[in-house]
Design an enzyme around this catalytic site. Sequence first.
Site, PDB file in Angstrom:
ATOM      1  N   LYS A   1      -1.402  23.514   8.262  1.00 31.43           N
ATOM      2  CA  LYS A   1      -2.272  23.436   6.769  1.00 31.43           C
ATOM      3  C   LYS A   1      -1.953  24.761   5.808  1.00 31.43           C
ATOM      4  O   LYS A   1      -2.113  24.679   4.841  1.00 31.43           O
ATOM      5  CB  LYS A   1      -3.755  23.221   7.381  1.00 31.43           C
ATOM      6  CG  LYS A   1      -3.964  21.899   7.854  1.00 31.43           C
ATOM      7  CD  LYS A   1      -3.671  20.723   6.834  1.00 31.43           C
ATOM      8  CE  LYS A   1      -4.073  19.413   7.398  1.00 31.43           C
ATOM      9  NZ  LYS A   1      -3.597  18.180   6.618  1.00 31.43           N
TER      10      LYS A   1
ATOM     11  N   LYS B   1       7.440   5.780  10.834  1.00 28.16           N
ATOM     12  CA  LYS B   1       5.960   5.486  10.966  1.00 28.16           C
ATOM     13  C   LYS B   1       5.207   4.703   9.572  1.00 28.16           C
ATOM     14  O   LYS B   1       5.589   5.627   8.584  1.00 28.16           O
ATOM     15  CB  LYS B   1       5.061   6.666  11.335  1.00 28.16           C
ATOM     16  CG  LYS B   1       3.636   6.539  11.530  1.00 28.16           C
ATOM     17  CD  LYS B   1       2.892   7.854  12.040  1.00 28.16           C
ATOM     18  CE  LYS B   1       1.440   7.729  12.177  1.00 28.16           C
ATOM     19  NZ  LYS B   1       0.840   8.987  12.459  1.00 28.16           N
TER      20      LYS B   1
ATOM     21  N   LYS C   1       0.560   6.197   4.359  1.00 28.26           N
ATOM     22  CA  LYS C   1       0.315   6.306   3.017  1.00 28.26           C
ATOM     23  C   LYS C   1       0.657   7.518   2.753  1.00 28.26           C
ATOM     24  O   LYS C   1       0.678   7.671   1.352  1.00 28.26           O
ATOM     25  CB  LYS C   1      -1.070   5.800   2.868  1.00 28.26           C
ATOM     26  CG  LYS C   1      -2.219   6.442   3.266  1.00 28.26           C
ATOM     27  CD  LYS C   1      -3.718   5.973   2.872  1.00 28.26           C
ATOM     28  CE  LYS C   1      -4.024   5.073   4.181  1.00 28.26           C
ATOM     29  NZ  LYS C   1      -5.403   4.633   3.736  1.00 28.26           N
TER      30      LYS C   1
END
Length: 331
Positions: free
Chosen positions: A111, A194, A197
């Site tokens: 992150k 995979k 979205k």
Amino acid sequence: METVVSGIRPTGELHLGNYFGALRNFIKMQHEHNCYFFIADYHSLTTHPTPHDLHGHVKSVLINYLAAGLDPEVSTIYIQSDMPQVAELYLLLNMNAYIGELERVASFKEKIRTQPNNVNAGLLTYPTLMAADIIIHRATKVPVGKDQGQHLEMTRTFVNRFNRLYNVEYFPEPVAYNFGEDLIKIPGLDGSTKMSKSDNENSCIYLSDSPELIRKKVMRAVTDQGPTEPMQAKPQPIINIFDIMAAVSPKETLEHFEGLYNTCQIRYGDMKKQLAEDVIVFNAPFREKIQELSSNNDYLRKVAKHGAEKAVESASKTIKEVREIIGFKSF
């Protein structure tokens, strides 16, 4: 009967990958264990602190959970922020979590790389919030993907540390719930391995997609020019089409197109047309239920309230006992 806890971020509608990846197993699991399924709206703020429509996304996930087959009378389905006890346990766990161990978490490092302008305290302490979600109900099993494995390991660390510091055997040490061969990985229509979205909205087939949209998405699926010799190995995009077909189509349909591929007679246009129709048939009951629930706000409020009451009852008992163990006393 063991206690199982699992959460999902409120990122809107669920797709076939979500269904085959976890939901299908949750539906079975709820009849075998004491299950708590929660919508993790606190967690969503770590990456989107100013969400555009948090309530709408929470509502969408709740509707999809119910449409997929989770039963609020059998399992406990609740919204994370409806249970304030988890925030208190999160705070208490942070008192015994160390900066160094939190900074070494792989997801935190990722992150920092991907959202350098939003490295907040919530990101750093994500593992303690996840631990609080699990042990607030004193869960013994947690369904987790590979990307959450380190977080579960840290939950066990926090559990053992709490028990050791306060000289108790209060929190059980949770372990991963292994679905084994029941876990089916659904790939994306864009050739990725995979369905996700976050990578490409058009690579996903949502449970609520209309027949017209499903046909449009499937017909755009990535393919190649076709095999040039019998029994030729399939490239990844073609493997994806066959894998999705294996999940939603009759066995004889899959075998038919496997035979055409292996004899160099396959026409991907025909295969994708058939796949689209099979997906439409598979999705139909989910879509109908989603449409029905979307207009029934009274029922959704009832489900959320009922779930919150059951979750708070469990959490309140844990917090009361944790406070007594630590030494908090009222005058």
